[in-house]
Scaffold this motif. Sequence first.
Motif, mmCIF file in Angstrom:
data_model
loop_
_atom_site.group_PDB
_atom_site.id
_atom_site.type_symbol
_atom_site.label_atom_id
_atom_site.label_comp_id
_atom_site.label_asym_id
_atom_site.label_seq_id
_atom_site.Cartn_x
_atom_site.Cartn_y
_atom_site.Cartn_z
ATOM 1 N N GLN A 83 0.814 -1.216 0.000
ATOM 2 C CA GLN A 83 0.000 0.000 0.000
ATOM 3 C C GLN A 83 0.847 1.265 0.000
ATOM 4 O O GLN A 83 0.405 2.292 -0.493
ATOM 5 C CB GLN A 83 -0.939 0.004 1.197
ATOM 6 C CG GLN A 83 -2.118 -0.898 0.994
ATOM 7 C CD GLN A 83 -3.176 -0.684 2.038
ATOM 8 O OE1 GLN A 83 -2.873 -0.567 3.218
ATOM 9 N NE2 GLN A 83 -4.404 -0.633 1.611
ATOM 10 N N GLU A 106 -5.580 -7.260 3.283
ATOM 11 C CA GLU A 106 -4.744 -6.409 4.124
ATOM 12 C C GLU A 106 -5.518 -5.372 4.926
ATOM 13 O O GLU A 106 -4.981 -4.809 5.862
ATOM 14 C CB GLU A 106 -3.711 -5.677 3.255
ATOM 15 C CG GLU A 106 -2.698 -6.588 2.624
ATOM 16 C CD GLU A 106 -1.742 -5.850 1.698
ATOM 17 O OE1 GLU A 106 -1.973 -4.651 1.430
ATOM 18 O OE2 GLU A 106 -0.785 -6.481 1.243
ATOM 19 N N ASN A 107 -6.769 -5.091 4.558
ATOM 20 C CA ASN A 107 -7.509 -4.010 5.204
ATOM 21 C C ASN A 107 -8.766 -4.537 5.869
ATOM 22 O O ASN A 107 -9.474 -5.371 5.312
ATOM 23 C CB ASN A 107 -7.904 -2.945 4.172
ATOM 24 C CG ASN A 107 -6.697 -2.258 3.601
ATOM 25 O OD1 ASN A 107 -6.072 -1.471 4.278
ATOM 26 N ND2 ASN A 107 -6.344 -2.577 2.369
ATOM 27 N N ILE A 110 -12.837 -1.393 3.633
ATOM 28 C CA ILE A 110 -12.501 -0.838 2.328
ATOM 29 C C ILE A 110 -13.801 -0.556 1.586
ATOM 30 O O ILE A 110 -14.772 -1.305 1.699
ATOM 31 C CB ILE A 110 -11.586 -1.789 1.528
ATOM 32 C CG1 ILE A 110 -11.092 -1.115 0.268
ATOM 33 C CG2 ILE A 110 -12.276 -3.082 1.207
ATOM 34 C CD1 ILE A 110 -9.972 -1.873 -0.419
#
Length: 176
Positions: A83, A106-107, A110
């Motif tokens: 990112q 990863e998040n 979103i």
Amino acid sequence: MKLIWLYKINCNICDQILEGLELIDDECDVFGIHMVKIQDPQLAKRYSIKTFPALVYFRKQVPVLYDGDMHQHDKVITWLTSQDVFEIKNEIEEVNRKMLDKLLEENEFISVFFCDLLSEDEVLEWLRKNRFRQPELNIFMYALIALALAFVVYTAFLLQCFKPAPPPPVQHPKQS
């Protein structure tokens, strides 16, 4: 998105690194990153590159110079899809399906805006498939609901069982 590999002619280290970069070229293509090599001193000078070889990642004409070990091609691909490199401040990113999957992994949160490139059925199928990507959040929500329900039932039980006895009726003085 372009990854530019700047090199010098007759450079043994450059040739070794190029062989490693060839190994990740297909993976870069999957993420929508196109890798090109160039031997251009003017371009290197424009971006203040003094040592060769060099990797420069251009994302919407914003250059980002790779400062890690280019012999470790797995770290190069990790850097390219991180990112820190991918994100441009105050800009909504356009991604392909592979990059979206990586961002979802990863998040925690979103937002995704789908446009007319996919059919409505494809978008709905993707949303259904990825709806519960965070099972621990769902378990937490169910546990919280169960705890709240248990509290309500326990409170009702206590109110019913420990209800004070009604006071005896007060006799009127004339009745005695």
